[in-house]
Design a protein around this motif. Sequence first.
Motif, short mmCIF file in Angstrom:
data_model
loop_
_atom_site.label_atom_id
_atom_site.label_comp_id
_atom_site.label_asym_id
_atom_site.label_seq_id
_atom_site.Cartn_x
_atom_site.Cartn_y
_atom_site.Cartn_z
N VAL A 235 8.34 16.92 -4.53
CA VAL A 235 7.71 16.76 -3.21
C VAL A 235 7.99 15.37 -2.67
N MET A 236 7.84 14.37 -3.53
CA MET A 236 8.12 13.00 -3.10
C MET A 236 9.61 12.81 -2.79
N ASN A 237 10.46 13.51 -3.51
CA ASN A 237 11.89 13.48 -3.22
C ASN A 237 12.16 13.98 -1.80
N TYR A 238 11.45 15.02 -1.39
CA TYR A 238 11.59 15.54 -0.02
C TYR A 238 11.11 14.49 0.99
N LEU A 239 9.96 13.88 0.73
CA LEU A 239 9.40 12.91 1.67
C LEU A 239 10.23 11.63 1.75
N SER A 240 11.13 11.44 0.78
CA SER A 240 12.00 10.26 0.76
C SER A 240 13.40 10.57 1.28
N ALA A 241 13.56 11.69 1.97
CA ALA A 241 14.87 12.10 2.48
C ALA A 241 15.47 11.02 3.37
N PRO A 242 16.77 10.76 3.23
CA PRO A 242 17.40 9.64 3.95
C PRO A 242 17.72 9.98 5.39
N PHE A 243 17.87 8.93 6.18
CA PHE A 243 18.35 9.09 7.56
C PHE A 243 19.75 9.70 7.51
N GLU B 165 -3.06 5.56 3.93
CA GLU B 165 -3.63 4.73 4.98
C GLU B 165 -2.83 4.91 6.27
N THR B 166 -3.44 4.56 7.37
CA THR B 166 -2.74 4.51 8.65
C THR B 166 -3.29 3.33 9.45
N PHE B 167 -2.51 2.89 10.43
CA PHE B 167 -2.99 1.87 11.35
C PHE B 167 -2.88 2.37 12.79
N SER B 168 -2.90 3.67 12.93
CA SER B 168 -2.85 4.28 14.26
C SER B 168 -4.10 5.12 14.45
N THR B 169 -4.19 5.76 15.60
CA THR B 169 -5.23 6.76 15.78
C THR B 169 -5.00 7.88 14.77
N GLN C 99 2.96 8.47 10.19
CA GLN C 99 2.62 7.13 9.71
C GLN C 99 1.84 7.20 8.41
N ALA C 100 0.88 8.11 8.34
CA ALA C 100 0.11 8.26 7.11
C ALA C 100 1.00 8.68 5.95
N ILE C 101 1.99 9.52 6.23
CA ILE C 101 2.92 9.96 5.18
C ILE C 101 3.81 8.81 4.73
N ASN C 102 4.30 8.03 5.67
CA ASN C 102 5.27 6.98 5.33
C ASN C 102 4.67 5.85 4.52
N PHE C 103 3.37 5.77 4.44
CA PHE C 103 2.79 4.75 3.58
C PHE C 103 2.91 5.12 2.11
N PHE C 104 3.01 6.41 1.78
CA PHE C 104 3.10 6.76 0.36
C PHE C 104 4.43 7.40 -0.02
N GLY C 105 5.29 7.71 0.96
CA GLY C 105 6.61 8.25 0.65
C GLY C 105 7.53 8.06 1.83
N ASN C 106 8.70 7.44 1.61
CA ASN C 106 9.56 7.12 2.74
C ASN C 106 10.99 6.92 2.26
N ALA C 107 11.90 6.79 3.22
CA ALA C 107 13.31 6.54 2.93
C ALA C 107 13.61 5.06 3.13
N PRO C 108 14.69 4.56 2.52
CA PRO C 108 15.14 3.21 2.85
C PRO C 108 15.42 3.11 4.35
N LEU D 60 6.16 2.36 10.26
CA LEU D 60 5.54 1.14 9.77
C LEU D 60 6.31 -0.03 10.33
N THR D 61 5.61 -1.03 10.81
CA THR D 61 6.32 -2.26 11.15
C THR D 61 5.69 -3.43 10.44
N ALA D 62 5.28 -3.21 9.21
CA ALA D 62 4.70 -4.28 8.44
C ALA D 62 5.79 -5.15 7.85
N CYS D 63 5.41 -6.33 7.50
CA CYS D 63 6.35 -7.22 6.85
C CYS D 63 5.62 -7.99 5.78
N SER D 64 6.19 -8.02 4.61
CA SER D 64 5.58 -8.78 3.55
C SER D 64 6.51 -9.87 3.09
N THR D 65 5.96 -10.96 2.69
CA THR D 65 6.77 -12.01 2.10
C THR D 65 6.76 -11.92 0.59
#
Length: 552
Positions: A398-406, A100-104, A446-455, A28-33
């Motif tokens: 499951v969400m804990n797994y998808l939020s695994a850190p770098f 959601e995704t913003f890619s193919t 990308q579709a996964i990272n919209f609903f579960g991700n790491a810092p 994701l390279t979105a940015c919100s204010t």
Amino acid sequence: MSSHKLDRRGFLGAAGAAGLTVAGAGSLTACSTGGGAAGGGAEASARLTLPAYVPAKVPAPDLAGNADGLDPAYLRYPKDLVRSVAQVPGDGEPVTCLTETFSTAPPAMNRNAYWQELNKRLGSELRMTIVNGLGGDDVYRAKFNATIAGGDLPDLMWFPPNQGLKNVPALLEAKFHDLTPYLSGDAVKKYPNLANIPDFAWRTAVLNGKIWGLAVPYGRMGQVYVANEDFWKPVGGVRFDSAQDFFEKSKELLDTKRKKYVLEPAYTNHILQFAMWHGIQNKWSMDGGKLTHMFESDEYVAGIEFALKCQEAQLFWPDPNLPTTLEKMEGGFLGVHVQSFPGFLNDSNMYDWPAKVVVPFAAEPGRTPSWHFGYGSVGFTAINKQVSKDRIETLLQVMNYLSAPFGSEERLFLDNGLESVHHIRSRDGDVVLNTKGNAEVLTTRQAINFFGNAPQSLYLPGKPETTRGIHATEVELMKMAKADASTGYFSDTFANKGASSSDEFYLAVKDIVAGRRPLSSFRKEILPKWQRTAGDAMRREYEKAIAKGATK
């Protein structure tokens, strides 16, 4: 990792989804204010304790981050990875999700080796309904609302932060589990990767004193000015002592005969940057229990005035519909453009020209410049109330797994798939996606990272010095960073009218810069109309929400 680019500039008001430049928040390279998330907010009572923050025990970064939003940076991919999930999290039953995704679109599960391997590692088949947001901002909202109306909800539903979802408090109460008992305070420690999510992200998952979902963390850096260093070399480089200094150097570099201009024609984006030189607040600011919006500030007017000055000097690219900003930047025909910080990170992996962030400077002696934090989240993921309480913990695992850190084995796989199949290791140890990885991992993730991700962590494969420079820029920006006082609070008016009223406001401001309306119309007509249409109502709703108390 890969330099393959996924383009969608517009999500969350700045730049679209793309690439793998940013570890953890990679695709994701979105940015919100920030400000009044339509999907989440925190009319929080003093009784609510946010999830405890426990930083993940991962290999130490080369450059440290912090819980306020400074991203840790890795100059090389770490070698000694940790295991962040002790056992397979799933229960053998499918896990369904709307995202959601913003890619193919990714290859279907039966033709996608990455997705199939992920299912094995999760211990449950991840069945995603993936909405492609390239069709416009209302596409996901339409699918979300249709799903709610149909009544057959998936296990997990992603609530975006700014897509105008309505009646959110009542919807959450009626259709989704209150996750406060599972996540508040020390309870989150049962899910260590979720405990690694910082407070500013969790606040977006809170409403009416309850935690309604899994926060989806995201880089907290907001919009920035990005310059082509080569463009500015004739006047001493990207260094400015004041607004007037910037203006004089810009005039010196202007060459209309060669079609060499200084500013992209995104007037309102530039106005905010100019206003930061004057110290403008971030959206809503609180003083004595009363909120003021940045549109109502003298600093915003100063930004308009400087934009007018630049327009009169022909510093803006003359075609307001310029579709090739990055190409013009690369070719040396533009000097600076406004970009989301995550978009800048993504593009930094591909730039063939020297890009440099212009850290805000004082417009004039005595001024203190400001810079604005972004939202720090792409919303939250709620659990369908039809899911039995016995299964909530399984879904959280499951969400804990998808939020695994770098720095974890799980994140290496989530971001890059299988070694030799989806990625290779370079001589320096960097991780690089191959063709199959670009086709399968990049699109699915990308579709996964919209609903579960790491810092977010900073990692640009093969570009350690660029990474070091970006981290140093973050350090400088955070010295003057301001947060939006409304972040984490819900406003019905924002959900219903926020976007449309802002669009109308910005169109009118563009007319001022373009010379179609007088500057006097801002105070006399444009601002009062925005206040009547939405601003005053949002103010009352946010003040009421904030007065109810704060999270701990």
